[in-house]
Design an enzyme around this catalytic site. Structure first.
Site, PDB file in Angstrom:
ATOM      1  N   ASP A 198      -7.375  14.917   5.985  1.00  0.00           N
ATOM      2  CA  ASP A 198      -6.325  14.682   6.970  1.00  0.00           C
ATOM      3  C   ASP A 198      -6.161  13.164   7.098  1.00  0.00           C
ATOM      4  O   ASP A 198      -6.592  12.422   6.218  1.00  0.00           O
ATOM      5  CB  ASP A 198      -6.647  15.379   8.302  1.00  0.00           C
ATOM      6  CG  ASP A 198      -7.878  14.799   8.986  1.00  0.00           C
ATOM      7  OD1 ASP A 198      -8.445  13.797   8.481  1.00  0.00           O
ATOM      8  OD2 ASP A 198      -8.265  15.347  10.043  1.00  0.00           O
ATOM      9  N   ASP A 216     -12.979  11.134   6.780  1.00  0.00           N
ATOM     10  CA  ASP A 216     -13.943  12.244   6.706  1.00  0.00           C
ATOM     11  C   ASP A 216     -13.883  13.131   7.954  1.00  0.00           C
ATOM     12  O   ASP A 216     -14.906  13.634   8.419  1.00  0.00           O
ATOM     13  CB  ASP A 216     -15.372  11.705   6.479  1.00  0.00           C
ATOM     14  CG  ASP A 216     -15.461  10.849   5.221  1.00  0.00           C
ATOM     15  OD1 ASP A 216     -14.792  11.173   4.232  1.00  0.00           O
ATOM     16  OD2 ASP A 216     -16.183   9.836   5.237  1.00  0.00           O
ATOM     17  N   ARG A 257       0.827  -1.205   0.000  1.00  0.00           N
ATOM     18  CA  ARG A 257       0.000   0.000   0.000  1.00  0.00           C
ATOM     19  C   ARG A 257       0.870   1.267   0.000  1.00  0.00           C
ATOM     20  O   ARG A 257       0.559   2.248  -0.670  1.00  0.00           O
ATOM     21  CB  ARG A 257      -0.884  -0.066   1.247  1.00  0.00           C
ATOM     22  CG  ARG A 257      -1.879   1.017   1.398  1.00  0.00           C
ATOM     23  CD  ARG A 257      -2.983   0.920   0.379  1.00  0.00           C
ATOM     24  NE  ARG A 257      -3.854   2.066   0.536  1.00  0.00           N
ATOM     25  CZ  ARG A 257      -5.166   2.000   0.624  1.00  0.00           C
ATOM     26  NH1 ARG A 257      -5.788   0.850   0.512  1.00  0.00           N
ATOM     27  NH2 ARG A 257      -5.886   3.090   0.767  1.00  0.00           N
ATOM     28  N   HIS A 296     -17.841  14.620   0.857  1.00  0.00           N
ATOM     29  CA  HIS A 296     -18.494  13.495   1.534  1.00  0.00           C
ATOM     30  C   HIS A 296     -20.003  13.734   1.550  1.00  0.00           C
ATOM     31  O   HIS A 296     -20.446  14.839   1.883  1.00  0.00           O
ATOM     32  CB  HIS A 296     -17.960  13.371   2.964  1.00  0.00           C
ATOM     33  CG  HIS A 296     -18.614  12.272   3.738  1.00  0.00           C
ATOM     34  ND1 HIS A 296     -18.523  10.950   3.360  1.00  0.00           N
ATOM     35  CD2 HIS A 296     -19.390  12.309   4.847  1.00  0.00           C
ATOM     36  CE1 HIS A 296     -19.224  10.218   4.211  1.00  0.00           C
ATOM     37  NE2 HIS A 296     -19.751  11.010   5.115  1.00  0.00           N
ATOM     38  N   GLY A 351      -7.615  11.008   8.895  1.00  0.00           N
ATOM     39  CA  GLY A 351      -8.773  10.231   9.330  1.00  0.00           C
ATOM     40  C   GLY A 351      -9.762   9.973   8.207  1.00  0.00           C
ATOM     41  O   GLY A 351      -9.514  10.284   7.044  1.00  0.00           O
ATOM     42  N   LEU A 366      -5.525   8.255   1.753  1.00  0.00           N
ATOM     43  CA  LEU A 366      -4.205   8.700   1.307  1.00  0.00           C
ATOM     44  C   LEU A 366      -3.287   8.859   2.515  1.00  0.00           C
ATOM     45  O   LEU A 366      -3.740   9.201   3.606  1.00  0.00           O
ATOM     46  CB  LEU A 366      -4.340  10.029   0.563  1.00  0.00           C
ATOM     47  CG  LEU A 366      -5.192   9.944  -0.717  1.00  0.00           C
ATOM     48  CD1 LEU A 366      -5.622  11.324  -1.178  1.00  0.00           C
ATOM     49  CD2 LEU A 366      -4.419   9.209  -1.807  1.00  0.00           C
TER      50      LEU A 366
HETATM   51  C1  GRF Z   1     -20.289  11.438  -4.078  1.00  0.00           C
HETATM   52  O1  GRF Z   1     -21.510  11.550  -3.405  1.00  0.00           O
HETATM   53  C2  GRF Z   1     -19.133  11.454  -3.120  1.00  0.00           C
HETATM   54  O2  GRF Z   1     -19.299  12.318  -2.059  1.00  0.00           O
HETATM   55  C3  GRF Z   1     -19.138  10.035  -2.664  1.00  0.00           C
HETATM   56  O3  GRF Z   1     -19.387   9.268  -3.825  1.00  0.00           O
HETATM   57  C4  GRF Z   1     -20.123  10.073  -4.729  1.00  0.00           C
HETATM   58  C5  GRF Z   1     -19.342  10.139  -6.001  1.00  0.00           C
HETATM   59  O4  GRF Z   1     -20.152  10.531  -7.046  1.00  0.00           O
HETATM   60  N1  GRF Z   1     -17.920   9.678  -1.997  1.00  0.00           N
HETATM   61  P1  GRF Z   1     -19.548  10.803  -8.505  1.00  0.00           P
HETATM   62  O5  GRF Z   1     -18.589   9.655  -8.840  1.00  0.00           O
HETATM   63  O6  GRF Z   1     -18.869  12.132  -8.484  1.00  0.00           O
HETATM   64  O7  GRF Z   1     -20.747  10.792  -9.408  1.00  0.00           O
END
Ligand code: GRF
Length: 208
Positions: free
Chosen positions: A145, A149, A71, A113, A147, A99
């Site tokens: 960061d 979200d 990884r 998110h 964590g 990451l």
């Molecule tokens: C978004 O809602 C994002 O926040 C979540 O997955 C979705 C991705 O949508 N992690 P897209 O691939 O941009 O259509």
């Protein structure tokens, strides 16, 4: 983003359909937006997000964890692929990998998110919000960061939960608001700058 360049150079990382990426590509078509997507990276092949980059004439690359010995090795390789495009900002837009701190120290990285952080972190924000019975949820743009979200919050948008929502309908409604928030915030960051002071993020004229 200590030194501002216009247009600001964005590398966008995706794992799926890439509608958030598309919203950024569409916004960047207007020179007054102040940013350009200079590359699209993914952790898997054959996704619509990569096709969106191709159709926009933007260079794309894939770095799959399974192609590397560890990884860490993958993370360093991803950082090198990203770094080759000299981004001012990395945007994770539905990118389903964590990451390393090395990566995050090298690049100012934002993620979006589909919930109102700190509520409902992780892979199932819309499902968890629905199961909890909240009446309002939304989306959060944050500085990544170490964590899940947990990073300093750049912007949030509220979205009502309807009585007849299922996970798909709720997530789709969140994504409409999420895309608008992402485009608005990334454009302002590109044009006006951003400062991150502990957990406080300031975008715009008060930023240096
Ligand atoms: C978004 O809602 C994002 O926040 C979540 O997955 C979705 C991705 O949508 N992690 P897209 O691939 O941009 O259509």
């Amino acid at each position: 983003m200590p030194e501002r360049r216009l247009p600001a150079r964005l590398v966008v990382l995706v794992s799926g359909s890439g509608t958030n990426l598309q919203a950024l590509l569409d916004a960047c078509a207007d020179p007054s937006y102040g940013a350009a997507v200079v590359a699209v990276g993914a952790d898997r092949d054959g996704i619509e997000g990569l096709a969106r980059g191709d159709r926009a004439g933007v260079p794309t690359f894939v770095a799959k964890v399974s192609d590397y010995t560890s990884r860490d090795h993958w993370d360093r390789a991803l950082a090198d692929r990203v770094g080759a495009f000299e981004p001012d900002l990395v945007v994770c837009a539905g990118f389903m990998k964590l990451l390393s701190t090395d990566f995050l120290e090298r690049f100012l990285t934002l993620n979006t998110h589909p919930a109102l952080c700190p509520a409902f972190p992780g892979m199932h924000g819309p499902r968890d919000a629905l199961e909890h019975g909240v009446k309002v949820t939304g989306a959060t743009l944050f500085v990544v960061d170490g964590g899940v979200d947990t990073g300093p919050i750049v912007a949030q948008v509220a979205v009502p939960v309807a009585d007849d929502d299922d996970v798909a309908s709720l997530h789709e409604r969140i994504k409409v608001a999420e895309r608008a928030m992402l485009v608005e915030s990334v454009g302002r960051i590109a044009r006006e700058g951003v400062t991150v002071d502990g957990r406080r993020v300031r975008v715009g004229t008060s930023a240096h």
